[in-house]
Write a protein that holds these residues in place. Structure first.
Motif, mmCIF file in Angstrom:
data_model
loop_
_atom_site.group_PDB
_atom_site.id
_atom_site.type_symbol
_atom_site.label_atom_id
_atom_site.label_comp_id
_atom_site.label_asym_id
_atom_site.label_seq_id
_atom_site.Cartn_x
_atom_site.Cartn_y
_atom_site.Cartn_z
ATOM 1 N N CYS A 296 5.625 2.955 11.786
ATOM 2 C CA CYS A 296 4.620 2.934 10.725
ATOM 3 C C CYS A 296 5.272 2.591 9.375
ATOM 4 O O CYS A 296 6.252 3.212 8.961
ATOM 5 N N LEU A 297 4.690 1.611 8.674
ATOM 6 C CA LEU A 297 5.232 1.143 7.393
ATOM 7 C C LEU A 297 5.355 2.276 6.379
ATOM 8 O O LEU A 297 6.412 2.449 5.742
ATOM 9 N N PHE A 298 4.297 3.047 6.211
ATOM 10 C CA PHE A 298 4.340 4.085 5.183
ATOM 11 C C PHE A 298 5.212 5.260 5.615
ATOM 12 O O PHE A 298 5.830 5.907 4.762
ATOM 13 N N CYS A 299 5.312 5.539 6.927
ATOM 14 C CA CYS A 299 6.283 6.545 7.379
ATOM 15 C C CYS A 299 7.705 6.099 7.020
ATOM 16 O O CYS A 299 8.540 6.907 6.605
ATOM 17 N N ARG B 24 4.308 2.697 -5.982
ATOM 18 C CA ARG B 24 3.489 1.610 -6.539
ATOM 19 C C ARG B 24 3.081 0.643 -5.435
ATOM 20 O O ARG B 24 3.896 0.299 -4.570
ATOM 21 N N ASP B 25 1.799 0.223 -5.496
ATOM 22 C CA ASP B 25 1.307 -0.758 -4.529
ATOM 23 C C ASP B 25 2.048 -2.078 -4.736
ATOM 24 O O ASP B 25 2.247 -2.524 -5.865
ATOM 25 N N ILE B 26 2.423 -2.713 -3.635
ATOM 26 C CA ILE B 26 3.202 -3.962 -3.692
ATOM 27 C C ILE B 26 2.354 -5.130 -4.208
ATOM 28 O O ILE B 26 2.896 -6.131 -4.680
ATOM 29 N N ASN B 27 1.033 -4.989 -4.136
ATOM 30 C CA ASN B 27 0.096 -6.041 -4.574
ATOM 31 C C ASN B 27 -0.954 -5.400 -5.481
ATOM 32 O O ASN B 27 -2.119 -5.244 -5.108
ATOM 33 N N MET C 20 -10.123 5.786 -0.763
ATOM 34 C CA MET C 20 -9.548 5.816 0.589
ATOM 35 C C MET C 20 -10.368 4.875 1.459
ATOM 36 O O MET C 20 -11.574 5.091 1.636
ATOM 37 N N ASN C 21 -9.752 3.839 1.962
ATOM 38 C CA ASN C 21 -10.431 2.925 2.871
ATOM 39 C C ASN C 21 -10.262 3.418 4.302
ATOM 40 O O ASN C 21 -9.221 3.957 4.664
ATOM 41 N N VAL C 22 -11.293 3.207 5.106
ATOM 42 C CA VAL C 22 -11.236 3.551 6.534
ATOM 43 C C VAL C 22 -11.735 2.353 7.318
ATOM 44 O O VAL C 22 -12.871 1.901 7.114
ATOM 45 N N ALA D 244 -13.919 -1.740 5.644
ATOM 46 C CA ALA D 244 -13.543 -1.266 4.311
ATOM 47 C C ALA D 244 -12.263 -1.924 3.815
ATOM 48 O O ALA D 244 -11.857 -1.709 2.674
ATOM 49 N N GLY D 245 -11.608 -2.691 4.677
ATOM 50 C CA GLY D 245 -10.401 -3.399 4.277
ATOM 51 C C GLY D 245 -9.128 -2.614 4.476
ATOM 52 O O GLY D 245 -8.095 -2.947 3.899
ATOM 53 N N MET D 246 -9.162 -1.577 5.308
ATOM 54 C CA MET D 246 -7.932 -0.811 5.551
ATOM 55 C C MET D 246 -6.935 -1.696 6.292
ATOM 56 O O MET D 246 -7.273 -2.298 7.310
ATOM 57 N N SER D 247 -5.721 -1.779 5.757
ATOM 58 C CA SER D 247 -4.728 -2.669 6.361
ATOM 59 C C SER D 247 -3.480 -1.934 6.830
ATOM 60 O O SER D 247 -2.700 -2.495 7.595
ATOM 61 N N VAL D 248 -3.261 -0.723 6.371
ATOM 62 C CA VAL D 248 -2.095 0.060 6.805
ATOM 63 C C VAL D 248 -2.613 1.370 7.406
ATOM 64 O O VAL D 248 -3.228 2.180 6.693
ATOM 65 N N PRO D 249 -2.384 1.585 8.704
ATOM 66 C CA PRO D 249 -2.968 2.751 9.378
ATOM 67 C C PRO D 249 -2.178 4.041 9.178
ATOM 68 O O PRO D 249 -1.760 4.688 10.133
ATOM 69 N N LEU E 109 -2.770 7.241 6.378
ATOM 70 C CA LEU E 109 -3.650 7.718 5.300
ATOM 71 C C LEU E 109 -3.033 7.483 3.920
ATOM 72 O O LEU E 109 -1.879 7.831 3.690
ATOM 73 N N HIS E 110 -3.802 6.875 3.028
ATOM 74 C CA HIS E 110 -3.316 6.656 1.657
ATOM 75 C C HIS E 110 -4.479 6.713 0.692
ATOM 76 O O HIS E 110 -5.569 6.236 0.972
ATOM 77 N N LEU E 111 -4.194 7.312 -0.434
ATOM 78 C CA LEU E 111 -5.156 7.422 -1.532
ATOM 79 C C LEU E 111 -4.732 6.424 -2.603
ATOM 80 O O LEU E 111 -3.629 6.526 -3.144
ATOM 81 N N HIS E 112 -5.600 5.442 -2.878
ATOM 82 C CA HIS E 112 -5.310 4.495 -3.955
ATOM 83 C C HIS E 112 -5.657 5.158 -5.291
ATOM 84 O O HIS E 112 -6.772 5.674 -5.466
ATOM 85 N N LEU E 113 -4.735 5.097 -6.236
ATOM 86 C CA LEU E 113 -5.009 5.471 -7.625
ATOM 87 C C LEU E 113 -4.988 4.176 -8.430
ATOM 88 O O LEU E 113 -3.961 3.480 -8.476
HETATM 89 P P1 AMP Z 1 -5.547 -0.523 2.411
HETATM 90 O O1 AMP Z 1 -6.060 -1.930 2.311
HETATM 91 O O2 AMP Z 1 -6.486 0.509 1.895
HETATM 92 O O3 AMP Z 1 -5.052 -0.192 3.810
HETATM 93 O O4 AMP Z 1 -4.300 -0.448 1.441
HETATM 94 C C1 AMP Z 1 -3.006 -0.762 1.836
HETATM 95 C C2 AMP Z 1 -2.246 -1.084 0.596
HETATM 96 O O5 AMP Z 1 -0.864 -1.047 0.910
HETATM 97 C C3 AMP Z 1 -2.543 -2.457 0.021
HETATM 98 O O6 AMP Z 1 -3.055 -2.318 -1.294
HETATM 99 C C4 AMP Z 1 -1.177 -3.148 0.039
HETATM 100 O O7 AMP Z 1 -0.960 -3.968 -1.086
HETATM 101 C C5 AMP Z 1 -0.216 -1.977 0.080
HETATM 102 N N1 AMP Z 1 1.076 -2.229 0.673
HETATM 103 C C6 AMP Z 1 1.334 -2.900 1.815
HETATM 104 N N2 AMP Z 1 2.662 -2.908 2.058
HETATM 105 C C7 AMP Z 1 3.250 -2.235 1.042
HETATM 106 C C8 AMP Z 1 4.598 -1.911 0.706
HETATM 107 N N3 AMP Z 1 5.631 -2.270 1.481
HETATM 108 N N4 AMP Z 1 4.826 -1.208 -0.434
HETATM 109 C C9 AMP Z 1 3.800 -0.847 -1.227
HETATM 110 N N5 AMP Z 1 2.511 -1.112 -0.962
HETATM 111 C C10 AMP Z 1 2.228 -1.806 0.153
#
Ligand code: AMP
Ligand code: ZN
Length: 114
Positions: free
Chosen positions: A4-7, A29-32, A86-88, A92-97, A99-103
């Motif tokens: 897992c990327l976030f792990c 910080r979000d990478i994008n 929080m996207n699910v 909703a556009g969740m891309s990393v499985p 759990l993450h809270l966007h601020l």
């Molecule tokens: P979500 O679309 O809600 O799943 O959000 C996932 C977020 O993770 C997106 O805003 C991505 O830009 C961010 N993200 C993906 N990879 C990384 C990374 N390596 N470091 C920081 N943020 C990332």
């Protein structure tokens, strides 16, 4: 979760701009970034999404929100306002499985979100 990327970010195996870490959560910080302030607050333990949260996870959710509020203060957006998201799932556009809270803060937000 070994893959897992976030792990991996929590374990320090992938670099990230960490802005907060405690025994429950890590924030980086979000990478994008989609706003001048865009930080992700994640649990240190793997949780797939907020859809997995049950009545026993109140302390973890509180830790995530408390961290987000403190970061908003530290980043200078507490007064102007900020959004917590929080996207699910795919729609909703969740891309990393994990759990993450966007601020998000530092600019005027549109409503409804896209
Ligand atoms: P979500 O679309 O809600 O799943 O959000 C996932 C977020 O993770 C997106 O805003 C991505 O830009 C961010 N993200 C993906 N990879 C990384 C990374 N390596 N470091 C920081 N943020 C990332
Ligand atoms: Zn994970």
């Amino acid at each position: 979760m070994t893959d897992c990327l976030f792990c991996k970010i929590v374990r320090g195996e992938i670099p990230a701009q960490i802005v907060h870490k405690d025994e429950s959560v890590t924030a980086f910080r979000d990478i994008n970034p989609q706003a001048p302030v865009h930080v992700l607050v994640v649990p240190n333990q793997h949780v797939g999404s907020v859809a997995e949260i049950g009545p026993g996870n109140g302390a973890l959710l509180a830790a995530m929100v408390v961290a987000a509020n403190r970061i908003a203060e530290a980043e200078g957006v507490a007064g102007s306002g900020y959004r917590l998201v929080m996207n699910v799932g795919e729609a909703a556009g969740m891309s990393v499985p994990h759990l993450h809270l966007h601020l998000l803060g530092g600019r005027k937000m549109a409503w409804p979100p896209g």
